[in-house]
Scaffold this active site. Structure first.
Site, PDB file in Angstrom:
ATOM      1  N   ASN A  11      26.023   9.094 -21.477  1.00  0.00           N
ATOM      2  CA  ASN A  11      24.738   9.879 -21.580  1.00  0.00           C
ATOM      3  C   ASN A  11      24.897  10.953 -20.538  1.00  0.00           C
ATOM      4  OD1 ASN A  11      22.250  10.791 -21.208  1.00  0.00           O
ATOM      5  ND2 ASN A  11      21.447   9.051 -22.231  1.00  0.00           N
ATOM      6  N   ALA A  12      25.068  12.127 -21.250  1.00  0.00           N
ATOM      7  CA  ALA A  12      25.193  13.275 -20.277  1.00  0.00           C
ATOM      8  C   ALA A  12      24.048  13.678 -19.253  1.00  0.00           C
ATOM      9  CB  ALA A  12      25.512  14.465 -20.861  1.00  0.00           C
ATOM     10  N   LYS A  14      21.795  11.414 -18.275  1.00  0.00           N
ATOM     11  CA  LYS A  14      21.634  10.346 -16.966  1.00  0.00           C
ATOM     12  C   LYS A  14      22.645  10.841 -15.989  1.00  0.00           C
ATOM     13  CE  LYS A  14      20.465   5.875 -19.268  1.00  0.00           C
ATOM     14  NZ  LYS A  14      21.190   4.751 -20.008  1.00  0.00           N
ATOM     15  N   ASP A  71      21.334  -0.135 -16.583  1.00  0.00           N
ATOM     16  CA  ASP A  71      20.654  -0.633 -17.852  1.00  0.00           C
ATOM     17  C   ASP A  71      19.086  -0.428 -17.653  1.00  0.00           C
ATOM     18  OD1 ASP A  71      21.314  -1.826 -20.450  1.00  0.00           O
ATOM     19  OD2 ASP A  71      20.208  -3.508 -19.734  1.00  0.00           O
ATOM     20  N   GLY A 155      12.839   8.740 -26.005  1.00  0.00           N
ATOM     21  CA  GLY A 155      12.793   7.482 -26.173  1.00  0.00           C
ATOM     22  C   GLY A 155      11.110   6.980 -26.174  1.00  0.00           C
ATOM     23  N   ASP A 157       9.062   7.306 -23.884  1.00  0.00           N
ATOM     24  CA  ASP A 157       8.240   8.307 -22.930  1.00  0.00           C
ATOM     25  C   ASP A 157       6.742   8.457 -23.373  1.00  0.00           C
ATOM     26  OD1 ASP A 157       9.708   8.031 -20.481  1.00  0.00           O
ATOM     27  OD2 ASP A 157      10.799   9.786 -21.362  1.00  0.00           O
ATOM     28  N   LYS A 177       8.983  13.283 -12.838  1.00  0.00           N
ATOM     29  CA  LYS A 177       9.544  11.886 -13.481  1.00  0.00           C
ATOM     30  C   LYS A 177      10.773  11.377 -12.587  1.00  0.00           C
ATOM     31  CE  LYS A 177      11.191   9.325 -17.210  1.00  0.00           C
ATOM     32  NZ  LYS A 177      12.083   9.155 -18.472  1.00  0.00           N
ATOM     33  N   HIS A 182      11.429   4.522 -12.647  1.00  0.00           N
ATOM     34  CA  HIS A 182      12.246   3.340 -12.736  1.00  0.00           C
ATOM     35  C   HIS A 182      13.860   3.607 -12.101  1.00  0.00           C
ATOM     36  CE1 HIS A 182      12.468   4.851 -16.709  1.00  0.00           C
ATOM     37  NE2 HIS A 182      13.285   4.028 -17.102  1.00  0.00           N
ATOM     38  N   ARG A 183      14.193   4.721 -13.033  1.00  0.00           N
ATOM     39  CA  ARG A 183      15.747   5.102 -12.675  1.00  0.00           C
ATOM     40  C   ARG A 183      15.919   5.802 -11.524  1.00  0.00           C
ATOM     41  NH1 ARG A 183      16.436   7.158 -17.045  1.00  0.00           N
ATOM     42  NH2 ARG A 183      16.722   5.246 -18.293  1.00  0.00           N
TER      43      ARG A 183
HETATM   44  P1  IMP Z   1      20.287   1.915 -21.923  1.00  0.00           P
HETATM   45  O1  IMP Z   1      20.732   3.486 -21.872  1.00  0.00           O
HETATM   46  O2  IMP Z   1      21.171   1.052 -22.571  1.00  0.00           O
HETATM   47  O3  IMP Z   1      19.841   1.606 -20.492  1.00  0.00           O
HETATM   48  O4  IMP Z   1      18.947   1.842 -22.957  1.00  0.00           O
HETATM   49  C1  IMP Z   1      17.663   2.015 -22.579  1.00  0.00           C
HETATM   50  C2  IMP Z   1      16.730   2.110 -23.582  1.00  0.00           C
HETATM   51  O5  IMP Z   1      15.472   2.070 -22.975  1.00  0.00           O
HETATM   52  C3  IMP Z   1      16.670   3.445 -23.922  1.00  0.00           C
HETATM   53  O6  IMP Z   1      17.431   3.948 -25.104  1.00  0.00           O
HETATM   54  C4  IMP Z   1      15.261   3.586 -24.323  1.00  0.00           C
HETATM   55  O7  IMP Z   1      14.800   3.125 -25.647  1.00  0.00           O
HETATM   56  C5  IMP Z   1      14.561   2.932 -23.293  1.00  0.00           C
HETATM   57  N1  IMP Z   1      14.406   3.686 -22.070  1.00  0.00           N
HETATM   58  C6  IMP Z   1      14.723   3.260 -20.737  1.00  0.00           C
HETATM   59  N2  IMP Z   1      14.432   4.370 -19.804  1.00  0.00           N
HETATM   60  C7  IMP Z   1      13.555   5.052 -20.539  1.00  0.00           C
HETATM   61  C8  IMP Z   1      12.791   6.188 -19.859  1.00  0.00           C
HETATM   62  O8  IMP Z   1      12.787   6.554 -18.883  1.00  0.00           O
HETATM   63  N3  IMP Z   1      11.879   6.614 -21.143  1.00  0.00           N
HETATM   64  C9  IMP Z   1      12.067   6.140 -22.294  1.00  0.00           C
HETATM   65  N4  IMP Z   1      12.531   5.227 -22.930  1.00  0.00           N
HETATM   66  C10 IMP Z   1      13.502   4.654 -21.830  1.00  0.00           C
END
Ligand code: IMP
Length: 199
Positions: A11-12, A14, A71, A155, A157, A177, A182-183
Site C-alpha cells: 500500500n503506497a 501507508k 495490521d 475504508g 473512516d 489524522k 491508531h497507525r
Molecule cells: P490491513 O491493511 O490488513 O491492516 O487492513 C486494515 C483494514 O482495516 C482496512 O482495509 C480497512 O478496512 C480498515 N482500516 C484500518 N485502518 C483504517 C483507517 O485508518 N481508516 C479506515 N479504515 C481502516
C-alpha cells in the site's frame, strides 16, 4: 551508511505516511516492491499481533533486513468486536466500502450513545535479522455514526465519529489524522523501539 528497513506493505499510501513519521531516523525505508519482493502472505493469525508478526517475519526471512509490518482494523463493541482482524475481508475484499459501512450502520439500528462505541486498532511489528521481535499497539476511540460523513481517508473512516473532534476520521485532514490515529501512535511507539534497538 543508513540502515535498510523494509516495510511489508503493498500500500503506497501507508508507506508515505510511515516515511513521514520515521523521517528523522537514519534509515532507508523500502517497500516490498523496492526491495524486489513479490509474495502473497497468508494472514491466518487470530490477532492483529499475530498477523503483523507473520508478515514481518516472512519478509525478514526473505530479505535478511530489519522488517516492519502493520495490521489494523475496526472493532465495533456492539458487534462483539467485528469486523476486527477481518476488516479488509468483511463482506468480501472487493465489496465497496459504502456497502460495508451501510451494513455496519444497519446492524446498529436502535443502538444509541455509548453503546455505539468502536475503535480503530493498529499493531506494528518489527523483526530483526537476529530474531529480536517487537510489537506496538495503539487505538483511536470513537462511535459509529448514523450515516457516512467526510471524503478524506479510506475504508471505514466515514462512519467512525471522534467526539473530541466532532468529526469522523474522514472529516479530518491527513495531518491531523496521522497525529491522533491508531497507525500514527503505534508508529511513534515503534520509532522509540527502533531508536533503542537498531545498533
Ligand atoms: P490491513 O491493511 O490488513 O491492516 O487492513 C486494515 C483494514 O482495516 C482496512 O482495509 C480497512 O478496512 C480498515 N482500516 C484500518 N485502518 C483504517 C483507517 O485508518 N481508516 C479506515 N479504515 C481502516
Amino acid at each position: 551508511m543508513s540502515k535498510k528497513v523494509i516495510f511489508a506493505t503493498g500500500n503506497a499510501g501507508k508507506l508515505e505516511e510511515i516515511k513521514m513519521i520515521l523521517s528523522d531516523l537514519d534509515i532507508e525505508l523500502l517497500s516490498m516492491k523496492e526491495a524486489g519482493i513479490e509474495v502473497d502472505i497468508v494472514e491466518d493469525g487470530t490477532s492483529f499481533e499475530e498477523n503483523a508478526m507473520i508478515k514481518a517475519k516472512t519478509i525478514m526471512e526473505l530479505t535478511g533486513e530489519i522488517t516492519l509490518a502493520d495490521d489494523s482494523g475496526l472493532e465495533v463493541d456492539y458487534l462483539n468486536k467485528e469486523p476486527g482482524i477481518y476488516s479488509a475481508r468483511y463482506m468480501g475484499e472487493n465489496t465497496p466500502y459504502n456497502i460495508k459501512n451501510k451494513s455496519i450502520i444497519d446492524r446498529l439500528e436502535g443502538v444509541e450513545g455509548q453503546d455505539r462505541s468502536a475503535r480503530f486498532v493498529c499493531v506494528i511489528a518489527a523483526v530483526f535479522p537476529d530474531g529480536r521481535a517487537f510489537t506496538t499497539r495503539a487505538t483511536i476511540e470513537g462511535l459509529i455514526g448514523y450515516e457516512e460523513k467526510g471524503d478524506n481517508g479510506f475504508g471505514y473512516d466515514p462512519i467512525v465519529y471522534i467526539p473530541e473532534y466532532n468529526a469522523t476520521t474522514a472529516q479530518l485532514t491527513a495531518q491531523i489524522k496521522n497525529t491522533i490515529s491508531h497507525r500514527g501512535k503505534a508508529l511513534e511507539q515503534m520509532k522509540e523501539i527502533l531508536k533503542k534497538n537498531y545498533n
